[in-house]
Structure formats: structure tokens, C-alpha cells
Design a protein around this motif. Sequence first.
Motif, PDB file in Angstrom:
ATOM      1  N   PRO A   1       0.833  -1.203   0.000  1.00  0.00           N
ATOM      2  CA  PRO A   1       0.000   0.000   0.000  1.00  0.00           C
ATOM      3  C   PRO A   1       0.857   1.238   0.000  1.00  0.00           C
ATOM      4  O   PRO A   1       2.018   1.226   0.388  1.00  0.00           O
ATOM      5  CB  PRO A   1      -0.803  -0.143   1.314  1.00  0.00           C
ATOM      6  N   ASP A   2       0.218   2.314  -0.448  1.00  0.00           N
ATOM      7  CA  ASP A   2       0.924   3.589  -0.470  1.00  0.00           C
ATOM      8  C   ASP A   2       1.260   4.019   0.946  1.00  0.00           C
ATOM      9  O   ASP A   2       0.449   3.960   1.866  1.00  0.00           O
ATOM     10  CB  ASP A   2       0.057   4.673  -1.144  1.00  0.00           C
ATOM     11  N   GLY A   3       2.461   4.519   1.115  1.00  0.00           N
ATOM     12  CA  GLY A   3       2.872   4.981   2.432  1.00  0.00           C
ATOM     13  C   GLY A   3       3.229   3.869   3.383  1.00  0.00           C
ATOM     14  O   GLY A   3       3.227   4.066   4.583  1.00  0.00           O
ATOM     15  N   SER A   4       3.491   2.629   2.903  1.00  0.00           N
ATOM     16  CA  SER A   4       3.794   1.512   3.782  1.00  0.00           C
ATOM     17  C   SER A   4       5.038   1.718   4.636  1.00  0.00           C
ATOM     18  O   SER A   4       5.091   1.195   5.744  1.00  0.00           O
ATOM     19  CB  SER A   4       3.929   0.231   2.954  1.00  0.00           C
ATOM     20  N   PRO A   5       6.069   2.449   4.208  1.00  0.00           N
ATOM     21  CA  PRO A   5       7.224   2.618   5.080  1.00  0.00           C
ATOM     22  C   PRO A   5       6.905   3.289   6.404  1.00  0.00           C
ATOM     23  O   PRO A   5       7.555   3.019   7.404  1.00  0.00           O
ATOM     24  CB  PRO A   5       8.178   3.476   4.222  1.00  0.00           C
ATOM     25  N   TRP A   6       5.932   4.183   6.442  1.00  0.00           N
ATOM     26  CA  TRP A   6       5.630   4.860   7.705  1.00  0.00           C
ATOM     27  C   TRP A   6       4.328   4.381   8.331  1.00  0.00           C
ATOM     28  O   TRP A   6       3.989   4.807   9.440  1.00  0.00           O
ATOM     29  CB  TRP A   6       5.541   6.364   7.471  1.00  0.00           C
ATOM     30  N   LEU A   7       3.582   3.497   7.652  1.00  0.00           N
ATOM     31  CA  LEU A   7       2.302   3.064   8.196  1.00  0.00           C
ATOM     32  C   LEU A   7       2.480   2.211   9.452  1.00  0.00           C
ATOM     33  O   LEU A   7       1.774   2.397  10.443  1.00  0.00           O
ATOM     34  CB  LEU A   7       1.539   2.277   7.123  1.00  0.00           C
TER      35      LEU A   7
ATOM     36  N   VAL B   1       3.582   4.275  12.632  1.00  0.00           N
ATOM     37  CA  VAL B   1       2.472   5.107  13.107  1.00  0.00           C
ATOM     38  C   VAL B   1       1.420   4.254  13.809  1.00  0.00           C
ATOM     39  O   VAL B   1       0.883   4.617  14.851  1.00  0.00           O
ATOM     40  CB  VAL B   1       1.863   5.891  11.923  1.00  0.00           C
ATOM     41  N   SER B   2       1.128   3.078  13.236  1.00  0.00           N
ATOM     42  CA  SER B   2       0.143   2.189  13.859  1.00  0.00           C
ATOM     43  C   SER B   2       0.608   1.732  15.240  1.00  0.00           C
ATOM     44  O   SER B   2      -0.172   1.704  16.200  1.00  0.00           O
ATOM     45  CB  SER B   2      -0.113   0.984  12.950  1.00  0.00           C
ATOM     46  N   LEU B   3       1.888   1.369  15.341  1.00  0.00           N
ATOM     47  CA  LEU B   3       2.415   0.932  16.632  1.00  0.00           C
ATOM     48  C   LEU B   3       2.384   2.060  17.662  1.00  0.00           C
ATOM     49  O   LEU B   3       2.046   1.834  18.838  1.00  0.00           O
ATOM     50  CB  LEU B   3       3.847   0.410  16.452  1.00  0.00           C
ATOM     51  N   SER B   4       2.737   3.262  17.247  1.00  0.00           N
ATOM     52  CA  SER B   4       2.715   4.383  18.190  1.00  0.00           C
ATOM     53  C   SER B   4       1.296   4.694  18.647  1.00  0.00           C
ATOM     54  O   SER B   4       1.058   4.981  19.823  1.00  0.00           O
ATOM     55  CB  SER B   4       3.342   5.615  17.550  1.00  0.00           C
ATOM     56  N   MET B   5       0.321   4.604  17.736  1.00  0.00           N
ATOM     57  CA  MET B   5      -1.073   4.855  18.123  1.00  0.00           C
ATOM     58  C   MET B   5      -1.577   3.770  19.068  1.00  0.00           C
ATOM     59  O   MET B   5      -2.287   4.056  20.046  1.00  0.00           O
ATOM     60  CB  MET B   5      -1.952   4.916  16.871  1.00  0.00           C
ATOM     61  N   ALA B   6      -1.195   2.506  18.805  1.00  0.00           N
ATOM     62  CA  ALA B   6      -1.611   1.429  19.708  1.00  0.00           C
ATOM     63  C   ALA B   6      -0.994   1.607  21.085  1.00  0.00           C
ATOM     64  O   ALA B   6      -1.651   1.405  22.121  1.00  0.00           O
ATOM     65  CB  ALA B   6      -1.197   0.081  19.105  1.00  0.00           C
ATOM     66  N   GLY B   7       0.292   2.006  21.141  1.00  0.00           N
ATOM     67  CA  GLY B   7       0.930   2.249  22.433  1.00  0.00           C
ATOM     68  C   GLY B   7       0.270   3.383  23.193  1.00  0.00           C
ATOM     69  O   GLY B   7       0.063   3.289  24.412  1.00  0.00           O
ATOM     70  N   ALA B   8      -0.072   4.468  22.476  1.00  0.00           N
ATOM     71  CA  ALA B   8      -0.740   5.588  23.146  1.00  0.00           C
ATOM     72  C   ALA B   8      -2.111   5.177  23.671  1.00  0.00           C
ATOM     73  O   ALA B   8      -2.514   5.572  24.780  1.00  0.00           O
ATOM     74  CB  ALA B   8      -0.870   6.757  22.167  1.00  0.00           C
ATOM     75  N   LEU B   9      -2.827   4.360  22.898  1.00  0.00           N
ATOM     76  CA  LEU B   9      -4.139   3.896  23.349  1.00  0.00           C
ATOM     77  C   LEU B   9      -4.021   3.020  24.591  1.00  0.00           C
ATOM     78  O   LEU B   9      -4.801   3.165  25.550  1.00  0.00           O
ATOM     79  CB  LEU B   9      -4.814   3.131  22.219  1.00  0.00           C
ATOM     80  N   LEU B  10      -3.045   2.113  24.612  1.00  0.00           N
ATOM     81  CA  LEU B  10      -2.842   1.270  25.796  1.00  0.00           C
ATOM     82  C   LEU B  10      -2.456   2.105  27.005  1.00  0.00           C
ATOM     83  O   LEU B  10      -2.908   1.826  28.129  1.00  0.00           O
ATOM     84  CB  LEU B  10      -1.750   0.230  25.496  1.00  0.00           C
ATOM     85  N   LEU B  11      -1.645   3.129  26.821  1.00  0.00           N
ATOM     86  CA  LEU B  11      -1.268   3.993  27.935  1.00  0.00           C
ATOM     87  C   LEU B  11      -2.470   4.722  28.503  1.00  0.00           C
ATOM     88  O   LEU B  11      -2.640   4.827  29.729  1.00  0.00           O
ATOM     89  CB  LEU B  11      -0.215   5.000  27.452  1.00  0.00           C
TER      90      LEU B  11
END
Length: 224
Positions: free
Chosen positions: A150-156, A159-169
Motif C-alpha cells: 500500500p501507499d505509504g507503507s514505510p511509515w504506516l 504510526v500504527s504501533l505508536s497509536m496502539a501504544g498511546a491507546l494502551l497507555l
Amino acid sequence: MLSSYCLFTQRSRMLSRKMSLRILFLLAGSLADPSLTPAPLFYLDMTSDPPAQGDSARLMCIAPKAYVDSEFWLLKTDLAQPVQTLFASEAQHYVTFILENITRKDAGQYRCKYYSYNGSARQMSEFSNMVEIAVAATPTAPPPASMAAPDGSPWLLPVSLSMAGALLLIVGLVVAVVAVRRVNIRRQQLKRDRESCWTETSFPTTDMSFDNCLFTVSAEVSVV
């Protein structure tokens, strides 16, 4: 006198011959083809490299800006006749040759040239640079959707991991706040319960004083 006359005659003949040669050179120069105009720029504009059979190839032929409204020829080295001829649009100095549904026969070396008009005279340009077209055997197909990144896969992924970590916090903080609040409420409830039990078992001061008064009066009556 005779020798002078002969010398004059020879000189006259030589001058007439020189004049005739000059006239011939002038006539030859006027009848010769005009000089060639500058060569155009020629390149292949394509979406796939190399193009496959059934694709279309776009060939751009660009003359200098001063040579507008010219006639352009597309030439193939192994053909005597031009492949295509196009006139530039009004006030334009370039054209786009399109080879549709190309096959292996269309592979080869191409070049272009143009004819400009200076009044009634038609001037031909020099040949452009050579461009070679190589045609692939099979049509080019896009990769399967399952394998296409998919487009933008290098940063996807980061970003997903950081959002999941913020949600868990955030969830952890909410759970901790709720737990601390419940502990505080439980402690306050226990404290109120203890205070209520102590109040019920203690004797009021007014009752004790009243009982003492009764005890004093009864003692005095017995003495009398």
C-alpha cells in the motif's frame, strides 16, 4: 601593333571566361537547396520500460521555438517512407507521434525531422537523435493486490504501533484512576462505619449527670 592586338584579345577572352564562371557559380548557388535548419529533439515518452505488445508508444519531436507550424516526419531506419507525418498545432513547435497496439515488428530505431516554411521556400531540418524502441514479449501486468504494497507503507507500521501504544497507555491510566478512586471510597466508608459504632456504644453526658442527681437525692432521704 599586331602583338598588342593579340595580347588585348587574349585578355578579353580570359575576362569573359572568368565572368562566365562567376555567373555559373551564382546560378548554382541560387538553384541549390537551402541550408538545413537545426535538428529537433526526439525522445520516447512511455509508462513502461520496455513497452509490451498491445501498448502504445508516444514519441515526442520538438523543434526550436522559432520554427512553429512545421510539418514533422517520423522515420524508421529500415523503412524508406515515413511512418507518420503530422503538422504542429497553430503557434506550436512540437508534435507527439503515437504508435498504438505495437507489436514486435514496431521494434527498431526511430528518428524525426521537420519541414519549416520561410515564405514560399520549404526548409528541411537535420535529422534528430536516434531513439530505439524495444517491445517486450508479453503485456506488462500490475502485481497482485495481495502482494502490492500500500501507499505509504514505510511509515504506516510505525504510526500504527505508536497509536496502539498511546491507546494502551490511556487505558492503563483510566484503570489506575478508577482503582484509586474505589480504594478511597472504600476507606471513607469504613471510617464512617467505625464512627457510627462508637457513637452508639458511648453514654451521653446529660444522662450520666441526671443519674448522679437521683443518686444524691436518694442518699439524703435515707439519712433523714
